[in-house]
Design a protein around this motif. Structure first.
Motif, short mmCIF file in Angstrom:
data_model
loop_
_atom_site.label_atom_id
_atom_site.label_comp_id
_atom_site.label_asym_id
_atom_site.label_seq_id
_atom_site.Cartn_x
_atom_site.Cartn_y
_atom_site.Cartn_z
N ALA A 41 0.83 -1.32 0.04
CA ALA A 41 -0.20 0.07 0.01
C ALA A 41 0.96 1.25 0.04
N ASP A 42 0.63 1.99 -0.77
CA ASP A 42 1.52 3.27 -1.11
C ASP A 42 2.74 3.14 -1.16
N ASP A 43 3.23 2.06 -2.17
CA ASP A 43 4.64 1.67 -2.26
C ASP A 43 5.31 1.23 -0.97
N ARG A 44 4.66 0.74 -0.14
CA ARG A 44 5.36 -0.01 1.23
C ARG A 44 4.58 -1.29 1.26
N PHE A 45 5.43 -2.13 1.83
CA PHE A 45 5.15 -3.56 2.09
C PHE A 45 4.45 -3.51 3.33
N ARG B 245 -6.06 -15.47 4.06
CA ARG B 245 -5.74 -14.38 5.25
C ARG B 245 -4.52 -13.77 5.03
N VAL B 246 -4.44 -12.51 5.37
CA VAL B 246 -3.37 -11.54 5.41
C VAL B 246 -2.76 -11.29 6.76
N VAL B 247 -1.61 -11.47 6.88
CA VAL B 247 -0.59 -11.44 8.10
C VAL B 247 0.10 -9.92 8.07
N PRO B 248 -0.03 -9.10 8.77
CA PRO B 248 0.52 -7.93 8.50
C PRO B 248 1.85 -7.92 9.03
N ARG B 249 2.72 -7.57 8.13
CA ARG B 249 4.41 -7.54 8.35
C ARG B 249 4.93 -6.34 7.87
N GLU B 250 5.93 -5.68 8.23
CA GLU B 250 6.75 -4.33 7.59
C GLU B 250 8.20 -4.86 6.96
N ALA B 251 8.54 -6.06 7.04
CA ALA B 251 9.76 -6.76 6.41
C ALA B 251 9.47 -8.38 6.37
N LEU B 252 9.90 -8.86 5.24
CA LEU B 252 9.86 -10.25 4.94
C LEU B 252 11.44 -10.85 4.64
N VAL B 253 11.89 -11.98 5.35
CA VAL B 253 13.28 -12.45 5.32
C VAL B 253 12.98 -13.86 4.31
N VAL B 254 13.70 -13.75 3.27
CA VAL B 254 13.76 -14.94 2.40
C VAL B 254 14.93 -15.40 2.38
N GLN B 255 15.16 -16.59 1.88
CA GLN B 255 16.50 -17.37 1.63
C GLN B 255 16.55 -17.53 0.09
N ALA B 256 17.33 -16.79 -0.46
CA ALA B 256 17.95 -16.59 -1.74
C ALA B 256 18.78 -17.72 -2.05
N ARG B 257 18.86 -17.89 -3.26
CA ARG B 257 19.79 -19.09 -3.75
C ARG B 257 21.01 -18.02 -4.41
N PHE B 258 22.23 -18.23 -3.95
CA PHE B 258 23.20 -17.72 -4.42
C PHE B 258 23.86 -18.10 -5.70
N VAL B 259 23.70 -17.56 -6.73
CA VAL B 259 24.40 -18.60 -7.89
C VAL B 259 25.39 -17.50 -8.39
N ALA B 260 26.85 -17.94 -8.59
CA ALA B 260 28.00 -17.20 -8.96
C ALA B 260 27.73 -16.94 -10.69
#
Length: 323
Positions: A211-215, A224-239
């Motif tokens: 909303a308004d360019d803000r997560f 269901r929507v769970v309010p959060r202000e930041a989301l941590v993910v595990q990216a795959r690091f590919v050289a």
């Protein structure tokens, strides 16, 4: 490119490449840096944990580095290297390489330093890529302070998710682990999460609320929507290893906590690869390195390259004197 042959061509102009160029320029080597202009940390607003440059915007740090390297004679050009090949040795056995860019330009070098970094492959959840480096994060040391005390979510896609949730708990007492597609925590892990006050939510995450360019939260398959202000993910690091692979080097998988987190090109502590005359530094060889570590690796590799060139210069000078 002002000349056709350099002492060193550096492929990649991030912290590692520019640090190597600075060291080699100060060593009075002819250096060419070829950079595609796609820094991994471009979405981030600031660089952190870089002593003396804390909170510097990534683009500003690179501009400073380019100016410093150029001040010692390094040439920096925009371009994307397509491949590299070893040149036939001269009569004295001097090493050499040809580097070819995608637009057909070519240049020769006595040595190569590859600092092409890596690509972050994100989990396939709609909306993640658009918020990457803003509210979608992976490294608490890079971004934890900036989201401290705010509601943080951790997206589970593998066995490291519980570890991530417990780590991010250091920065906020409002952390929720979304099991998503990851494995069910063990009884011991559930106990650890409960002891630290980390909530656990079942169900697959299907999207992000903005909303308004803000997560503002995550949407579950149930609606269901769970309010959060930041989301941590595990990216795959590919050289970004295409240039190194064109020289015969192959990336290998890196594991952490029983999970494969990405692929990298192995080197020795100085950055030397298995191909004589070729070094690599930064995230292409060390997946979890931060910016200051990548710069240090570039410095180490630059010094090692110069030392190798000194050995060759001496050998050639002795041969010429004997002749």
């Amino acid at each position: 490119m002002k000349q056709q042959r350099y002492d060193v061509v550096i492929v990649g102009g991030g912290a590692a490449g520019l640090s190597g160029a600075l060291a080699l320029g100060r060593a009075r080597r002819s250096v060419l840096v070829i950079d595609a202009g796609e820094p991994r940390n471009a979405p981030a607003s600031h660089v952190h944990n870089y002593l003396g440059r804390e909170s510097t915007p990534p683009g500003e740090l690179l501009a400073i580095g380019r100016g410093e390297a150029a001040g010692y004679g390094a040439e920096i050009v925009e371009g994307r290297v397509a491949s590299a090949e070893r040149l036939p040795g001269s009569g004295e056995g001097e090493q050499g390489f040809r580097v070819v860019t995608e637009d057909g330009r070519s240049v020769e070098a006595r040595r190569l330093l590859v600092t092409t970094g890596l690509v972050d492959e994100l989990p396939p959840v709609p909306g993640l890529a658009a918020r990457w480096g803003r509210e979608v994060l992976h490294c608490p040391y890079c971004h934890g302070h900036e989201v401290a005390d705010r509601p943080i979510g951790v997206l589970s896609t593998g066995p490291l998710a519980v570890h991530q949730a417990l780590m991010w708990r250091q920065w906020s007492d409002d952390v929720t682990l979304f099991l998503h597609t990851g494995p069910e925590p063990t009884e011991e892990e559930y106990e650890q999460l409960a002891a630290r006050g980390v909530a656990v939510v079942d169900g697959e995450v299907t999207g992000l609320e903005v909303a308004d360019d803000r997560f503002t939260g995550v949407t579950l398959a149930s609606g269901r929507v769970v309010p959060r202000e930041a989301l941590v993910v595990q990216a795959r690091f590919v050289a970004r290893s295409a240039v190194l692979e064109s020289l015969g080097l192959k990336p290998v998988a890196q594991e952490m906590g029983g999970a494969v987190i990405g692929s990298y090109i192995p080197t020795d502590p100085t950055g030397a690869t298995e191909v004589p005359g070729v070094w690599a530094a930064g995230n292409v060889t060390r997946l979890t390195e931060q910016v200051i570590g990548a710069a240090a690796a570039g410095l180490m590799a630059g010094g090692a390259v110069n030392g190798d060139l000194i050995t060759e210069d001496t050998r050639l000078a002795v041969a010429a004197r004997r002749a």
